[in-house]
Design an enzyme around this catalytic site. Structure first.
Site, PDB file in Angstrom:
ATOM      1  N   GLY A 114       0.824  -1.199   0.000  1.00 53.94           N
ATOM      2  CA  GLY A 114       0.000   0.000   0.000  1.00 53.94           C
ATOM      3  C   GLY A 114       0.858   1.247   0.000  1.00 53.94           C
ATOM      4  O   GLY A 114       1.955   1.262  -0.554  1.00 53.94           O
ATOM      5  N   LEU A 115       0.365   2.290   0.664  1.00 51.53           N
ATOM      6  CA  LEU A 115       1.071   3.559   0.759  1.00 51.53           C
ATOM      7  C   LEU A 115       1.425   4.122  -0.612  1.00 51.53           C
ATOM      8  O   LEU A 115       2.521   4.590  -0.840  1.00 51.53           O
ATOM      9  CB  LEU A 115       2.350   3.421   1.601  1.00 51.53           C
ATOM     10  CG  LEU A 115       2.139   3.079   3.069  1.00 51.53           C
ATOM     11  CD1 LEU A 115       3.470   2.926   3.754  1.00 51.53           C
ATOM     12  CD2 LEU A 115       1.310   4.129   3.761  1.00 51.53           C
ATOM     13  N   CYS A 116       0.489   3.986  -1.547  1.00 48.40           N
ATOM     14  CA  CYS A 116       0.763   4.583  -2.850  1.00 48.40           C
ATOM     15  C   CYS A 116      -0.433   5.436  -3.279  1.00 48.40           C
ATOM     16  O   CYS A 116      -0.814   5.442  -4.439  1.00 48.40           O
ATOM     17  CB  CYS A 116       1.107   3.531  -3.882  1.00 48.40           C
ATOM     18  SG  CYS A 116      -0.016   2.159  -3.926  1.00 48.40           S
ATOM     19  N   GLY A 117      -1.043   6.115  -2.316  1.00 45.45           N
ATOM     20  CA  GLY A 117      -2.120   7.032  -2.652  1.00 45.45           C
ATOM     21  C   GLY A 117      -3.355   6.284  -3.124  1.00 45.45           C
ATOM     22  O   GLY A 117      -3.581   5.138  -2.754  1.00 45.45           O
TER      23      GLY A 117
ATOM     24  N   ALA B  77       3.343   6.735  -8.025  1.00 47.77           N
ATOM     25  CA  ALA B  77       2.294   7.135  -7.087  1.00 47.77           C
ATOM     26  C   ALA B  77       2.826   7.087  -5.660  1.00 47.77           C
ATOM     27  O   ALA B  77       2.530   7.967  -4.845  1.00 47.77           O
ATOM     28  CB  ALA B  77       1.085   6.220  -7.231  1.00 47.77           C
TER      29      ALA B  77
END
Lengths: 137, 302
Positions: B89-92, B255
């Protein structure tokens, strides 16, 4: 004189792009020479030597498996690997062959990896052949 | 008035977070450069292959072609949806946006094949029909993605589904990635039109060569049409999927870098605000102390 627009494309970039006089392709049914005004043709390529003649000079490019699209004015070569003769690193190619042969001998590969190794072995062998022939001939 | 120690503690924790996001931003930036490079270098090859296929279809009669990958059919009534997402995760909003598009076109006839952990989790959570899931490494090779496309072709040949479409994030530039639906199989006019449209959009961004009009010629085939198509079409499927995977990876890292950059910026702003509050509180307490001392002194003097 009419020329052919030759493009050699691999997944890692454009190896050659320019106007040439003739091209000799390693087709699945044997070598084929392509001159301008050749009839439209799509063919399968096998690992081998691709010969480019440009302004009287001949260059050789070692290529892997692929396809070629030929029209009267252009030749598009799509292959999984292409190295110009002057860029061939014989030592590196020999090492690659040895690595691939060892891997194949060990019989631990299967499916995709096996195919990929065989393909890269074929590519490296062609490169070595191109280089050696040049030196001896 | 907020407690001085509490503020100090918060500043410290926000600073720590900023350090972490900064590091992640750096890592993502490096990976992004590599992934973008890979995606961009493949484009000339991929678009030439698209051209080749488009020329072929424009010039040979549909009846002459007998390859199953080209045929429209409705025998199984199922559609395969390949969903290419990131593993982490952590990609907007990257994966969320893509999933929203997927669910818009959801139907009970869809079977899902996910590439990437995030997609698998989402599909499994919603109890959709998950046929298979794959995870590829950070910089996927052609061999790796071929496993997926081989599986697709095999399942297609075994009649598990009639069509295959790919959902992925197309990489436009570092700041913008677009969720795209790409119909892959049956390989036909529609597929190629979409490919051409995308290819041209991509070419307009990266190269200035204008694709020539499709020449009206009849192609010969060597060794022969069936043999050649038998090789060319699976290769086309493998390569298309590989291209999409590379695009998705480039999008993911871009991203993530952007998301981490804005997280770092936010954290820095927060530290600034908190420091201001801390200084105010400190000043207030000092003022208070002086007030106390001076009022005590005034009392004593009386």
């Amino acid at each position: 004189m009419a020329t052919l627009k030759l493009e050699i494309l691999t997944p890692t970039g454009v190896t050659f792009s320019g106007d040439v006089d003739t091209v000799v392709l390693p087709g699945a049914d044997g070598l084929m020479g392509i001159l301008p005004q050749h009839m439209a043709l799509v063919t399968e390529l096998i690992p081998g030597e691709l010969q480019i003649t440009q302004k009287g000079k001949t260059e050789i490019v070692a290529i892997g498996e692929g396809f070629a699209e030929i029209t009267g004015t252009s030749v598009g070569v799509l292959t999984d690997g292409a190295v110009a003769e002057k860029d061939i690193d014989e030592k590196a190619a020999e090492e690659a062959v040895k690595r691939a042969e060892d891997l194949l001998k060990s019989n631990t590969l299967e499916g995709e990896e096996l195919e990929a190794t065989q393909a890269s072995l074929a590519r490296s062998l062609v490169q070595i052949n191109v280089k050696r022939r040049r030196r001896n001939g | 008035m907020a407690n001085l120690r509490d503020i100090r503690r918060r500043i410290k924790s926000v600073k720590n977070t900023a350090q972490i996001t900064k590091a992640m931003q750096m890592v993502a930036a490096t990976k992004m450069r590599r992934a973008q490079q890979a995606a961009v270098t493949l484009r000339p090859y991929a678009s030439r292959l698209d051209d080749l296929a488009a020329h072929l279809f424009a010039n040979i009669g549909k009846d002459e072609i007998s390859h199953p990958l080209l045929k429209k059919r409705t025998t199984s009534g199922k559609n395969a949806v390949v969903l290419i997402t990131s593993d982490k995760g952590l990609c907007g909003p990257l994966n969320t946006n893509l999933l929203r598009d997927v669910l818009k076109n959801d139907s009970p006839n869809n079977v899902y094949i996910t590439v990437g952990r995030k997609g698998r989790q989402a599909i499994a959570r919603m109890k959709k029909n998950l046929l298979a899931d794959f995870e590829l490494s950070d910089s996927p090779t052609f061999v790796e993605s071929k496993v997926v496309s081989k599986f697709l072709i095999k399942q297609f040949e075994e009649n598990a589904f009639d069509t295959v479409e790919i959902y992925y994030n197309r990489f436009v530039n570092t700041l913008s990635q677009i969720p795209v639906r790409y119909p892959l199989v049956p390989i036909g006019a529609e597929v190629l039109e979409v490919a051409k449209a995308l290819g041209e959009a991509q070419r307009a961004e990266h190269l200035d060569t204008k694709p020539g009009a499709i020449p009206a010629v009849t192609y010969n085939f060597e060794p022969d049409a069936d043999l050649l198509l038998g090789k060319l079409l699976p290769h086309y499927v493998h390569l298309e999927l590989y291209e999409k995977v590379l695009e998705a990876r480039a999008s993911e890292h871009s991203a993530r870098m952007v998301a981490m950059k804005s997280a770092t910026d936010n954290a820095k702003q927060l530290v600034k605000d908190l420091t201001l509050e801390y200084n105010k509180a400190r000043q207030a307490s000092i003022t208070n102390e002086i007030l106390e001392i001076s009022s005590a002194a005034a009392m004593m003097a009386q």
